[in-house]
Design a protein around this motif. Sequence first.
Motif, PDB file in Angstrom:
ATOM      1  N   VAL B   5       0.789  -1.136   0.006  1.00 48.27           N
ATOM      2  CA  VAL B   5       0.132  -0.119  -0.212  1.00 48.27           C
ATOM      3  C   VAL B   5       0.674   1.777  -0.357  1.00 48.27           C
ATOM      4  CG1 VAL B   5      -2.104   1.226   1.298  1.00 48.27           C
ATOM      5  CG2 VAL B   5      -1.774  -0.883   1.170  1.00 48.27           C
ATOM      6  N   ALA B   6       0.633   2.128  -0.935  1.00 48.73           N
ATOM      7  CA  ALA B   6       0.822   3.719  -0.900  1.00 48.73           C
ATOM      8  C   ALA B   6       0.792   4.824  -0.239  1.00 48.73           C
ATOM      9  CB  ALA B   6       1.999   3.895  -1.802  1.00 48.73           C
ATOM     10  N   PHE B   7       1.023   5.840  -0.542  1.00 52.18           N
ATOM     11  CA  PHE B   7       0.057   6.721  -0.162  1.00 52.18           C
ATOM     12  C   PHE B   7       0.876   7.495  -1.787  1.00 52.18           C
ATOM     13  CE2 PHE B   7      -0.695  11.305   1.199  1.00 52.18           C
ATOM     14  CZ  PHE B   7      -1.757  11.036   1.145  1.00 52.18           C
ATOM     15  N   LEU B   8      -0.084   7.347  -3.490  1.00 53.37           N
ATOM     16  CA  LEU B   8       0.757   8.015  -3.767  1.00 53.37           C
ATOM     17  C   LEU B   8       0.242   9.481  -4.759  1.00 53.37           C
ATOM     18  CD1 LEU B   8       3.165   6.126  -4.676  1.00 53.37           C
ATOM     19  CD2 LEU B   8       1.787   5.319  -6.486  1.00 53.37           C
ATOM     20  N   GLN B   9       1.218   9.693  -5.219  1.00 55.98           N
ATOM     21  CA  GLN B   9       0.363  10.883  -6.234  1.00 55.98           C
ATOM     22  C   GLN B   9      -0.126  10.446  -7.884  1.00 55.98           C
ATOM     23  OE1 GLN B   9       2.799  13.116  -9.233  1.00 55.98           O
ATOM     24  NE2 GLN B   9       2.169  14.776  -8.302  1.00 55.98           N
ATOM     25  N   GLY B  10      -0.714  10.565  -7.950  1.00 56.42           N
ATOM     26  CA  GLY B  10      -1.492  10.365  -9.316  1.00 56.42           C
ATOM     27  C   GLY B  10      -0.699  10.024 -10.654  1.00 56.42           C
ATOM     28  N   ASN B  11       0.635  10.854 -11.453  1.00 55.28           N
ATOM     29  CA  ASN B  11       1.226  10.802 -11.618  1.00 55.28           C
ATOM     30  C   ASN B  11       2.135   9.760 -11.306  1.00 55.28           C
ATOM     31  OD1 ASN B  11       0.865  12.668 -13.449  1.00 55.28           O
ATOM     32  ND2 ASN B  11       1.745  14.498 -12.903  1.00 55.28           N
ATOM     33  N   GLU B  12       2.537   9.693 -10.767  1.00 54.72           N
ATOM     34  CA  GLU B  12       3.577   8.736  -9.801  1.00 54.72           C
ATOM     35  C   GLU B  12       2.792   7.236 -10.447  1.00 54.72           C
ATOM     36  OE1 GLU B  12       5.300  11.312  -6.504  1.00 54.72           O
ATOM     37  OE2 GLU B  12       4.315   9.506  -5.906  1.00 54.72           O
ATOM     38  N   ALA B  13       1.669   7.133 -10.272  1.00 55.15           N
ATOM     39  CA  ALA B  13       0.421   6.296 -10.357  1.00 55.15           C
ATOM     40  C   ALA B  13       0.986   5.976 -11.514  1.00 55.15           C
ATOM     41  CB  ALA B  13      -0.685   6.172  -9.331  1.00 55.15           C
ATOM     42  N   ALA B  14       0.649   6.955 -12.494  1.00 52.08           N
ATOM     43  CA  ALA B  14       0.232   6.263 -14.330  1.00 52.08           C
ATOM     44  C   ALA B  14       1.746   5.640 -13.641  1.00 52.08           C
ATOM     45  CB  ALA B  14       0.473   7.889 -14.621  1.00 52.08           C
ATOM     46  N   ALA B  15       3.094   6.643 -13.339  1.00 57.92           N
ATOM     47  CA  ALA B  15       4.311   5.655 -14.395  1.00 57.92           C
ATOM     48  C   ALA B  15       4.710   4.112 -13.166  1.00 57.92           C
ATOM     49  CB  ALA B  15       5.535   6.905 -13.280  1.00 57.92           C
ATOM     50  N   GLN B  16       4.384   4.567 -11.885  1.00 54.45           N
ATOM     51  CA  GLN B  16       4.129   2.446 -11.504  1.00 54.45           C
ATOM     52  C   GLN B  16       2.987   1.579 -12.260  1.00 54.45           C
ATOM     53  OE1 GLN B  16       6.309   1.612  -9.274  1.00 54.45           O
ATOM     54  NE2 GLN B  16       6.546   3.837  -9.127  1.00 54.45           N
ATOM     55  N   GLY B  17       1.611   2.125 -13.105  1.00 52.41           N
ATOM     56  CA  GLY B  17       1.003   1.012 -13.887  1.00 52.41           C
ATOM     57  C   GLY B  17       1.881   1.258 -15.144  1.00 52.41           C
ATOM     58  N   ALA B  18       2.041   2.224 -15.884  1.00 51.03           N
ATOM     59  CA  ALA B  18       3.128   1.609 -16.762  1.00 51.03           C
ATOM     60  C   ALA B  18       4.818   0.477 -16.645  1.00 51.03           C
ATOM     61  CB  ALA B  18       4.087   2.661 -17.902  1.00 51.03           C
ATOM     62  N   LEU B  19       4.776   0.404 -15.813  1.00 49.88           N
ATOM     63  CA  LEU B  19       5.952  -0.387 -15.124  1.00 49.88           C
ATOM     64  C   LEU B  19       5.191  -2.285 -15.628  1.00 49.88           C
ATOM     65  CD1 LEU B  19       8.306   1.490 -12.603  1.00 49.88           C
ATOM     66  CD2 LEU B  19       9.151   0.937 -15.159  1.00 49.88           C
ATOM     67  N   TYR B  20       4.124  -1.566 -14.591  1.00 54.89           N
ATOM     68  CA  TYR B  20       3.382  -2.923 -14.099  1.00 54.89           C
ATOM     69  C   TYR B  20       2.984  -4.228 -15.414  1.00 54.89           C
ATOM     70  CZ  TYR B  20      -0.371  -6.191 -12.427  1.00 54.89           C
ATOM     71  OH  TYR B  20      -0.852  -7.138 -11.629  1.00 54.89           O
ATOM     72  N   ALA B  21       2.354  -3.011 -16.282  1.00 49.02           N
ATOM     73  CA  ALA B  21       1.994  -3.179 -17.835  1.00 49.02           C
ATOM     74  C   ALA B  21       3.498  -3.932 -18.357  1.00 49.02           C
ATOM     75  CB  ALA B  21       1.278  -2.239 -18.934  1.00 49.02           C
ATOM     76  N   GLY B  22       4.824  -3.379 -18.028  1.00 46.51           N
ATOM     77  CA  GLY B  22       5.772  -4.137 -18.716  1.00 46.51           C
ATOM     78  C   GLY B  22       6.195  -2.789 -19.737  1.00 46.51           C
ATOM     79  N   CYS B  23       5.825  -1.411 -19.682  1.00 42.89           N
ATOM     80  CA  CYS B  23       6.780  -0.666 -20.235  1.00 42.89           C
ATOM     81  C   CYS B  23       8.312  -0.615 -19.802  1.00 42.89           C
ATOM     82  CB  CYS B  23       5.762   1.149 -19.766  1.00 42.89           C
ATOM     83  SG  CYS B  23       7.000   2.698 -20.283  1.00 42.89           S
ATOM     84  N   LYS B  24       8.563  -0.624 -21.865  1.00 46.04           N
ATOM     85  CA  LYS B  24       9.848  -0.758 -21.365  1.00 46.04           C
ATOM     86  C   LYS B  24      11.281   0.865 -21.430  1.00 46.04           C
ATOM     87  CE  LYS B  24      10.790  -4.150 -18.575  1.00 46.04           C
ATOM     88  NZ  LYS B  24      10.324  -4.558 -19.137  1.00 46.04           N
ATOM     89  N   PHE B  25      10.355   1.223 -22.334  1.00 47.43           N
ATOM     90  CA  PHE B  25      10.353   2.516 -23.119  1.00 47.43           C
ATOM     91  C   PHE B  25      10.015   4.238 -22.540  1.00 47.43           C
ATOM     92  CE2 PHE B  25      11.126   5.098 -26.609  1.00 47.43           C
ATOM     93  CZ  PHE B  25      13.143   5.209 -26.357  1.00 47.43           C
ATOM     94  N   PHE B  26      10.667   4.954 -22.376  1.00 45.31           N
ATOM     95  CA  PHE B  26       9.468   6.420 -21.984  1.00 45.31           C
ATOM     96  C   PHE B  26      10.545   7.006 -22.732  1.00 45.31           C
ATOM     97  CE2 PHE B  26       8.891  10.514 -20.069  1.00 45.31           C
ATOM     98  CZ  PHE B  26       6.988  10.411 -20.259  1.00 45.31           C
ATOM     99  N   ALA B  27       9.565   8.384 -23.624  1.00 45.38           N
ATOM    100  CA  ALA B  27      10.472   9.030 -23.939  1.00 45.38           C
ATOM    101  C   ALA B  27       9.456  10.177 -23.761  1.00 45.38           C
ATOM    102  CB  ALA B  27      10.533   8.824 -26.241  1.00 45.38           C
ATOM    103  N   GLY B  28       9.870  11.492 -23.458  1.00 47.31           N
ATOM    104  CA  GLY B  28       9.260  12.706 -23.331  1.00 47.31           C
ATOM    105  C   GLY B  28       9.487  14.143 -22.965  1.00 47.31           C
ATOM    106  N   TYR B  29       9.204  15.156 -23.559  1.00 49.54           N
ATOM    107  CA  TYR B  29       9.875  16.434 -23.345  1.00 49.54           C
ATOM    108  C   TYR B  29       8.987  16.745 -22.140  1.00 49.54           C
ATOM    109  CZ  TYR B  29      11.144  20.441 -24.401  1.00 49.54           C
ATOM    110  OH  TYR B  29      12.450  21.985 -24.595  1.00 49.54           O
ATOM    111  N   PRO B  30      10.068  17.899 -21.292  1.00 53.21           N
ATOM    112  CA  PRO B  30       8.961  17.753 -19.829  1.00 53.21           C
ATOM    113  C   PRO B  30       7.973  18.682 -19.735  1.00 53.21           C
ATOM    114  CG  PRO B  30      11.082  18.598 -19.636  1.00 53.21           C
ATOM    115  CD  PRO B  30      10.969  17.915 -20.822  1.00 53.21           C
ATOM    116  N   ILE B  31       6.526  18.979 -19.313  1.00 51.51           N
ATOM    117  CA  ILE B  31       5.757  19.719 -19.251  1.00 51.51           C
ATOM    118  C   ILE B  31       4.787  19.551 -17.735  1.00 51.51           C
ATOM    119  CG2 ILE B  31       4.057  17.958 -20.570  1.00 51.51           C
ATOM    120  CD1 ILE B  31       3.224  21.387 -21.726  1.00 51.51           C
ATOM    121  N   THR B  32       4.585  20.618 -16.870  1.00 50.30           N
ATOM    122  CA  THR B  32       3.476  20.837 -16.278  1.00 50.30           C
ATOM    123  C   THR B  32       2.112  20.728 -16.738  1.00 50.30           C
ATOM    124  OG1 THR B  32       4.866  22.225 -15.178  1.00 50.30           O
ATOM    125  CG2 THR B  32       2.717  22.076 -14.406  1.00 50.30           C
ATOM    126  N   PRO B  33       1.459  19.880 -16.691  1.00 45.89           N
ATOM    127  CA  PRO B  33       1.220  18.819 -14.519  1.00 45.89           C
ATOM    128  C   PRO B  33       1.742  17.721 -14.909  1.00 45.89           C
ATOM    129  CG  PRO B  33      -0.902  19.414 -15.569  1.00 45.89           C
ATOM    130  CD  PRO B  33      -0.550  20.232 -16.471  1.00 45.89           C
TER     131      PRO B  33
END
Lengths: 272, 377
Positions: B5-33
Amino acid sequence: MAFDYDKYIRPGKLPHIWCPGCGHGIVMKGLIRAIDTLGLEKNNTAIVSGIGCASRLPGYLDFCTLHTAHGRAAAFATGVKMARPEMNVICVGGDGDGTAIGGNHFIHACRRNINMTYIVMNNNIYGMTGGQFSPCTPTGAKASTTPYGNPDPAFDVAKLAIGAGATFVARGTAYHATQIDKLIVEAVQHKGFSVVEILDDCPTTYGRRNKFKSVIEMMNRLKDIAVPVKAAEKMTPEQLQGKIITGVLFKEERPEYTAEYAKVIERAKGGK
Amino acid sequence: MAKKVAFLQGNEAAAQGALYAGCKFFAGYPITPSTEVAEVLSAELPKIGGKFIQMEDEIAAMAAVIGGSLAGSKALTATSGPGLSLKQELIGYACIAETPVVIVNVMRGGPSTGMPTGPSQSDVMSAKWGTHGDHPAICLVPASVQELFEETVRAFNLAEKYRTPVMVMPDEIVAHMRERIVFPEPGELEVIDRTAPSVPPEQYKPYDTKFGDVPPLAAFGSGYRFHVTGLNKMDDGFPTTKAAVVQAEEERQVRKVDANIDDIVKFEEYMLDDAEVAVVAFGSTSRSARFAVNEARKQGIKAGLFRIKTFWPFPEKQIKALSSKVKALITPEMNLGMCTVEVRRCAEGKAPVHGIFRVDGEPINPGQILDKIKEVK
Ligand SMILES: Cc1ncc(C[n+]2csc(CCOP(=O)(O)OP(=O)(O)O)c2C)c(N)n1
Ligand code: SF4
Ligand SMILES: [Mg+2]
């Protein structure tokens, strides 16, 4: 025995779309000979392009080929290379594709020094769309959108690449066909981001408007303006006016991106 | 064993969800939020041998994830409004080249730079209509941190299953709030991988409809070589302008989603059985709506909530049925009526649709919705 290009051409995909006299086919043959010399394995080699006449090249070749969107070859290729650093990655494309709409991706690929080769087929024009000026059209030249002569200054692609951090930069011409494969071989063997600019021609949209009477005349111009690096060293700036220097223009060793990222992985796994 | 169990921010959860799904590659460009998605994955991906790259802009990031996916990695990018606009051409490329990729787009105020830190729900139309041409669209709109995790996993599954880009679009509130999250165990949530070719390389065609509407996808560098283009293509991946082939090809691409709506569309029905007024809402707004519905019930008003979880394809069938059951529909949303247009289209005049629109960077509060429920009941 004559060189067997067919070994690398995709069955059933010729004839190509290029006009008679177009320089792009000469570059493709050079690339094929280079690949043969290098012995690149078809299944382990990706050839990536953008959009334009030049960018149609990959479709003719029997490799993992990716014809992307206008200007985006280097960015797609970066994704392929990151996901599979063991693959050989070669980008090809036109001057407009690589230095206008794709200029940002091009310079950042240079800066990262990611191990791939980028071949710019520079015919000084947007050929595919009918001859609008590109960032490589000489000042004063006629294009379909410069009816009074081009007011824009042109990019020097090789200088741009060197300035942006490419660690191998070479230039050749479609006239000097046998040099093309040698430059590409050296570029691919170099570890890092290598750029090979090949000056070629577009008789259909550039030659016609700029008073070249024939393809031969366009080719002869390439012959006349090309000065090999060694010879250029002995020439004065005045003598080099209007000439372009050909051969390997720049080469340096610098950490390569995917190798550096492999170290990131090691550090992350080690908890550092 | 107790679950993590964790206390997590939404964006952090999206990242964790991606890892759970087997994501092996991320490319991005910083932008709030949306930036935390990139920040988490820059730390986590290399730990598992995955790759993170910060590209020179959002176009490059979109290009890189398509390249990474074609080379066999499950790939993610994350962005927000202005970045979504930049990605659009290549989202279309991923559609036509039938390349699985996931895009997390955190919705902030727009157009243009708009309100970078303010919440919004105004990108939902961009998710379907943003790139040119006819193409399939899948867009998920989670409403909690837990759901953002789970829907990111589902987004990868849908992308892989249907060979198409999938968008996960939390509004800024869902992306930035912190909540308790229970991590599913490995294997607890389904994880789908793209179908690999069953034929030897010499027989492989990347768009071979012999294998159905979603042909198997090989990876560059895996022993299969093939051609990929953004032009209309034949089954072997090469360009064509043959009318019949192009027509069939375009229709098949859209059909991949249209024929599988029941598999893709998810929604929640809350207190709708006897409802006379139905609130149709999504994302953080649906949380206010639930609160308002509860309050209305306490006051003896028969209100209910239809919560949209899959925005595209739109839950057309369900809204249609709902509109013939209730006296009125209420559509609160942080934009000037994007969901409302869709609900009205589906309601076909059977029930009036009352929008509540806010684009001032403030969330729609339960009181506003409750007032409307009382007004239209
Ligand atoms: C986003 C986008 N903008 C514009 C175009 C139109 N377009 C296609 S090819 C091209 C120019 C190609 O010129 P270059 O890269 O020099 O290649 P060449 O045809 O000369 O070989 C342009 C402008 C496009 N396909 N996509
Ligand atoms: S238009 Fe120009 S660049 Fe295009 S194929 Fe013809 S000659 Fe070559
Ligand atoms: Mg050109």
